[in-house]
Scaffold this motif. Structure first.
Motif, short mmCIF file in Angstrom:
data_model
loop_
_atom_site.label_atom_id
_atom_site.label_comp_id
_atom_site.label_asym_id
_atom_site.label_seq_id
_atom_site.Cartn_x
_atom_site.Cartn_y
_atom_site.Cartn_z
N ASP A 138 -25.52 -13.17 7.87
CA ASP A 138 -25.51 -13.48 9.31
C ASP A 138 -24.71 -12.50 10.15
OD1 ASP A 138 -27.10 -15.75 8.88
OD2 ASP A 138 -25.35 -16.98 8.43
N SER A 139 -23.64 -11.95 9.64
CA SER A 139 -22.75 -11.13 10.48
C SER A 139 -22.67 -9.68 10.02
CB SER A 139 -21.34 -11.74 10.47
OG SER A 139 -21.39 -13.09 10.88
N PHE A 140 -23.67 -9.24 9.28
CA PHE A 140 -23.59 -7.90 8.70
C PHE A 140 -23.60 -6.80 9.76
CE2 PHE A 140 -25.61 -4.11 6.81
CZ PHE A 140 -24.65 -3.83 5.86
N LYS A 141 -24.38 -6.97 10.82
CA LYS A 141 -24.45 -5.93 11.86
C LYS A 141 -23.08 -5.68 12.48
CE LYS A 141 -27.18 -4.42 15.83
NZ LYS A 141 -26.04 -3.86 16.57
N ALA A 142 -22.33 -6.76 12.70
CA ALA A 142 -20.99 -6.62 13.28
C ALA A 142 -20.07 -5.86 12.34
CB ALA A 142 -20.41 -7.99 13.60
N VAL A 143 -20.19 -6.12 11.05
CA VAL A 143 -19.37 -5.41 10.06
C VAL A 143 -19.69 -3.91 10.11
CG1 VAL A 143 -18.92 -5.11 7.60
CG2 VAL A 143 -19.18 -7.41 8.54
N ASN A 144 -20.96 -3.59 10.12
CA ASN A 144 -21.38 -2.19 10.17
C ASN A 144 -20.92 -1.51 11.46
OD1 ASN A 144 -22.56 -0.89 8.04
ND2 ASN A 144 -24.65 -1.46 8.53
N ASP A 145 -21.12 -2.19 12.59
CA ASP A 145 -20.82 -1.59 13.90
C ASP A 145 -19.33 -1.43 14.12
OD1 ASP A 145 -23.51 -1.51 14.34
OD2 ASP A 145 -23.57 -3.24 15.70
N ARG A 146 -18.53 -2.40 13.70
CA ARG A 146 -17.10 -2.40 14.03
C ARG A 146 -16.23 -1.80 12.93
NH1 ARG A 146 -16.20 -6.55 17.84
NH2 ARG A 146 -13.98 -5.99 17.78
N LEU A 147 -16.65 -1.94 11.69
CA LEU A 147 -15.82 -1.45 10.58
C LEU A 147 -16.37 -0.19 9.92
CD1 LEU A 147 -14.95 -4.84 8.83
CD2 LEU A 147 -13.65 -3.61 10.59
N GLY A 148 -17.62 0.15 10.22
CA GLY A 148 -18.20 1.37 9.67
C GLY A 148 -19.11 1.11 8.48
N HIS A 149 -19.89 2.13 8.16
CA HIS A 149 -20.90 1.98 7.11
C HIS A 149 -20.29 1.84 5.71
CE1 HIS A 149 -24.41 2.44 9.64
NE2 HIS A 149 -23.81 3.45 10.26
N GLN A 150 -19.13 2.43 5.48
CA GLN A 150 -18.49 2.25 4.17
C GLN A 150 -18.13 0.79 3.96
OE1 GLN A 150 -17.99 4.50 1.54
NE2 GLN A 150 -17.55 2.53 0.57
N ALA A 151 -17.58 0.17 5.01
CA ALA A 151 -17.27 -1.26 4.94
C ALA A 151 -18.55 -2.07 4.78
CB ALA A 151 -16.51 -1.70 6.18
N GLY A 152 -19.62 -1.60 5.45
CA GLY A 152 -20.90 -2.28 5.31
C GLY A 152 -21.42 -2.24 3.90
N ASP A 153 -21.31 -1.07 3.25
CA ASP A 153 -21.75 -0.97 1.85
C ASP A 153 -20.89 -1.85 0.94
OD1 ASP A 153 -23.72 0.76 2.57
OD2 ASP A 153 -22.75 2.57 1.79
N ASP A 154 -19.59 -1.87 1.20
CA ASP A 154 -18.69 -2.74 0.42
C ASP A 154 -19.08 -4.20 0.60
OD1 ASP A 154 -17.28 -0.53 -0.46
OD2 ASP A 154 -15.67 -0.75 1.03
N ALA B 244 -6.47 -7.88 12.04
CA ALA B 244 -6.68 -7.43 13.42
C ALA B 244 -8.16 -7.27 13.76
CB ALA B 244 -5.95 -6.10 13.63
N ASN B 245 -8.96 -7.07 12.76
CA ASN B 245 -10.38 -6.83 12.98
C ASN B 245 -11.17 -7.52 11.87
OD1 ASN B 245 -12.49 -5.81 14.44
ND2 ASN B 245 -12.27 -3.70 13.71
N LYS B 246 -11.29 -8.81 11.98
CA LYS B 246 -11.78 -9.64 10.90
C LYS B 246 -13.11 -10.29 11.28
CE LYS B 246 -9.19 -12.51 7.73
NZ LYS B 246 -8.12 -13.50 7.64
N PHE B 247 -14.02 -10.34 10.33
CA PHE B 247 -15.32 -10.97 10.57
C PHE B 247 -15.62 -11.95 9.46
CE2 PHE B 247 -15.52 -6.83 12.56
CZ PHE B 247 -16.01 -7.13 13.82
N LYS B 248 -16.19 -13.09 9.84
CA LYS B 248 -16.62 -14.07 8.86
C LYS B 248 -18.08 -13.81 8.51
CE LYS B 248 -16.86 -19.01 7.89
NZ LYS B 248 -16.70 -20.37 8.42
N VAL B 249 -18.33 -13.58 7.25
CA VAL B 249 -19.70 -13.36 6.79
C VAL B 249 -20.25 -14.67 6.25
CG1 VAL B 249 -21.16 -12.12 5.14
CG2 VAL B 249 -19.22 -10.96 6.20
N SER B 250 -21.48 -14.96 6.58
CA SER B 250 -22.17 -16.13 6.04
C SER B 250 -23.61 -15.75 5.76
CB SER B 250 -22.09 -17.31 7.02
OG SER B 250 -22.71 -16.97 8.25
N ALA B 251 -24.41 -16.71 5.33
CA ALA B 251 -25.79 -16.38 4.96
C ALA B 251 -26.75 -17.47 5.38
CB ALA B 251 -25.89 -16.16 3.46
N SER B 252 -27.95 -17.05 5.70
CA SER B 252 -29.07 -17.97 5.97
C SER B 252 -30.11 -17.77 4.88
CB SER B 252 -29.69 -17.67 7.34
OG SER B 252 -28.73 -17.84 8.36
#
Length: 316
Positions: free
Chosen positions: A187-203, A261-269
């Protein structure tokens, strides 16, 4: 005057030398390509090999051979296939080509390509002969390419190509065991990629893959379809059983990513559909996708199983 020159010419030292050079080149080329010549006379099954074939089988060149002993070096499946094509060749007079696996006498597992021709006299098979070539490197490369094609590079899960192949296989088999398709979207993957970067997205994707694997350890297949989309093919015994599987995945795919300081909750549908006899793979996928969008529209972080058309599917 013109002298007749028809017919074979007598050998000279010059053409004999040329022949020997060509023969030597031929032998070296075959040896470099790991190709040997073999023959088996019928019906006594006397075997003759060139040195390269001995080397392929890990045997001492010119050592005594029996067909029973050499056939025993083939793996069970290759032995079965060899027996099948050999019998057919002797019966029908047609040659064959077979890729077979052997356990050499020195303990090496090798692939060889066998070509065979049947020689007949008055319609009766009297000899089999041909070539045997070491194709282990070719098979190893092919297997490595297959694994690359079937594995997602980021998560190590099955790739979309492998998923599509497996779904088609499951649908075509009409297996008695009930299976379902789960489509999972973070659900929140785009925000992770946009705000934390693609390395964080891959992680994040790797962590999601790990959590899905923990939630459904007995799944038939877990795949990443691309982006933040995953798919699971899983057995189920009843509707309640399938709902429990979906809920386990939803629960497992809820975690926090990033620093305080820059935290996102990831969930799934999750959208789920049962793999029912007579329904095409594309239609099953479409049903699961429709269920997934229904979850998204309802607020995400949950699962949906669309109405069931199979009257016995909801019986425990």
């Amino acid at each position: 005057m013109k002298l007749a020159s028809d017919g074979p010419r007598p050998p000279t030292s010059e053409n004999s030398e040329q022949f020997n050079q060509l023969q030597n080149l031929f032998d070296k080329s075959f040896k470099a390509a790991r190709i040997g010549i073999w023959e088996c006379t019928l019906p006594d099954e006397t075997i003759t090999w060139t040195d390269t074939v001995y080397e392929l089988f890990g045997l001492e060149p010119r050592s005594p051979l029996t067909r029973a002993a050499t056939v025993a070096l083939y793996t069970p499946e290759s032995r079965r296939k060899l027996t099948e094509v050999r019998n057919a060749a002797i019966r029908d007079g047609e040659g064959f080509t077979l890729d077979a696996q052997i356990n050499s006498a020195t303990g090496d597992l090798r692939w060889i390509r066998i070509t065979a021709i049947v020689e007949r006299q008055d319609g009766i098979p009297v000899r089999l002969f041909g070539m045997k070539q070491d194709i282990t490197a070719e098979k190893t490369l092919f297997e490595q390419l297959r694994i690359l094609a079937e594995t997602d590079a980021v998560t190590g899960l099955a790739s979309r190509a492998k998923f599509e192949s497996m779904l088609d296989e499951v649908v075509a088999s009409g297996a008695s065991a009930r299976k379902a398709l789960l489509l999972i979207d973070l659900d929140s993957f785009k925000a992770v990629n946009d705000r934390l970067g693609h390395q964080a997205g891959d992680d994040c994707l790797r962590e999601a893959a790990r959590r899905i694997s923990q939630a459904v350890p007995n799944a038939t297949l877990i795949a990443r379809l691309g982006g933040d989309e995953f798919a699971v093919i899983h057995d189920y015994g009843s509707v309640n059983d399938l709902e429990h599987v979906c809920q386990r995945v939803v629960d497992k795919l809820e975690w926090w990513v990033g620093s305080s300081a820059n935290k996102f909750k990831v969930s799934a549908s999750i959208g789920a559909a049962m793999i029912l006899p007579g329904i095409a793979a594309k239609d099953i996928f479409a049903e699961a996708d429709k269920a997934l969008y229904a979850v998204k529209a309802a607020g995400k972080n949950g699962f949906r199983l669309l109405p069931i058309s199979d009257p016995i599917a909801d019986v425990a």
